[in-house]
Design a protein around this motif. Structure first.
Motif, PDB file in Angstrom:
ATOM      1  N   GLY A  36      19.002  40.070 -33.909  1.00 48.40           N
ATOM      2  CA  GLY A  36      19.556  41.200 -34.659  1.00 48.40           C
ATOM      3  C   GLY A  36      18.722  42.464 -34.564  1.00 48.40           C
ATOM      4  N   GLU A  37      17.500  42.357 -34.029  1.00 45.03           N
ATOM      5  CA  GLU A  37      16.603  43.510 -33.953  1.00 45.03           C
ATOM      6  C   GLU A  37      16.408  44.034 -32.533  1.00 45.03           C
ATOM      7  N   ARG A  38      17.030  43.384 -31.556  1.00 49.71           N
ATOM      8  CA  ARG A  38      16.884  43.805 -30.162  1.00 49.71           C
ATOM      9  C   ARG A  38      17.650  45.101 -29.909  1.00 49.71           C
ATOM     10  N   CYS A  39      17.053  45.952 -29.095  1.00 41.96           N
ATOM     11  CA  CYS A  39      17.764  47.151 -28.659  1.00 41.96           C
ATOM     12  C   CYS A  39      17.449  47.366 -27.180  1.00 41.96           C
ATOM     13  N   LYS A  40      18.416  47.899 -26.474  1.00 38.64           N
ATOM     14  CA  LYS A  40      18.239  48.152 -25.046  1.00 38.64           C
ATOM     15  C   LYS A  40      17.409  49.414 -24.869  1.00 38.64           C
ATOM     16  N   ARG A  41      16.420  49.314 -23.961  1.00 36.73           N
ATOM     17  CA  ARG A  41      15.575  50.479 -23.687  1.00 36.73           C
ATOM     18  C   ARG A  41      15.040  50.374 -22.262  1.00 36.73           C
ATOM     19  N   PRO A  42      14.764  51.508 -21.640  1.00 39.27           N
ATOM     20  CA  PRO A  42      14.191  51.478 -20.291  1.00 39.27           C
ATOM     21  C   PRO A  42      12.778  50.895 -20.338  1.00 39.27           C
ATOM     22  N   THR A  43      12.462  50.042 -19.366  1.00 34.13           N
ATOM     23  CA  THR A  43      11.170  49.366 -19.351  1.00 34.13           C
ATOM     24  C   THR A  43      10.662  49.230 -17.923  1.00 34.13           C
ATOM     25  N   ALA A  44       9.373  49.530 -17.729  1.00 36.48           N
ATOM     26  CA  ALA A  44       8.702  49.319 -16.445  1.00 36.48           C
ATOM     27  C   ALA A  44       7.823  48.090 -16.575  1.00 36.48           C
ATOM     28  N   PHE A  45       7.864  47.230 -15.569  1.00 34.25           N
ATOM     29  CA  PHE A  45       7.054  46.018 -15.526  1.00 34.25           C
ATOM     30  C   PHE A  45       5.931  46.248 -14.519  1.00 34.25           C
ATOM     31  N   ILE A  46       4.686  46.116 -14.980  1.00 33.67           N
ATOM     32  CA  ILE A  46       3.514  46.401 -14.144  1.00 33.67           C
ATOM     33  C   ILE A  46       2.600  45.178 -14.140  1.00 33.67           C
TER      34      ILE A  46
END
Length: 66
Positions: A36-46
């Motif tokens: 219920g707390e998840r939101c879509k957001r841009p993310t870079a994986f390093i």
């Protein structure tokens, strides 16, 4: 800011950590957050160049390392 075209390149995050850009996901939802707390957001994986733990950073805070 980096894009998917920078995958495989050395990048630097705001804390000065340098690593290899592994992926850029524009609508990432962190599975560690409650559903219920998840939101879509841009993310870079390093990931560090020598291996190790991958870390996540907003792509607008990442730049190519010089």
């Amino acid at each position: 800011m980096i894009t998917a075209e920078d995958i495989g390149c050395q990048v630097e995050d705001p804390e000065g950590r340098v690593g290899i850009l592994r992926a850029v996901i524009r609508d990432y939802e962190d599975p560690a957050e409650a559903p219920g707390e998840r939101c879509k957001r841009p993310t870079a994986f390093i990931r560090a160049g020598g291996g190790g733990t991958e870390w996540l950073v907003p792509p607008e805070h990442v730049r190519r390392a010089s």
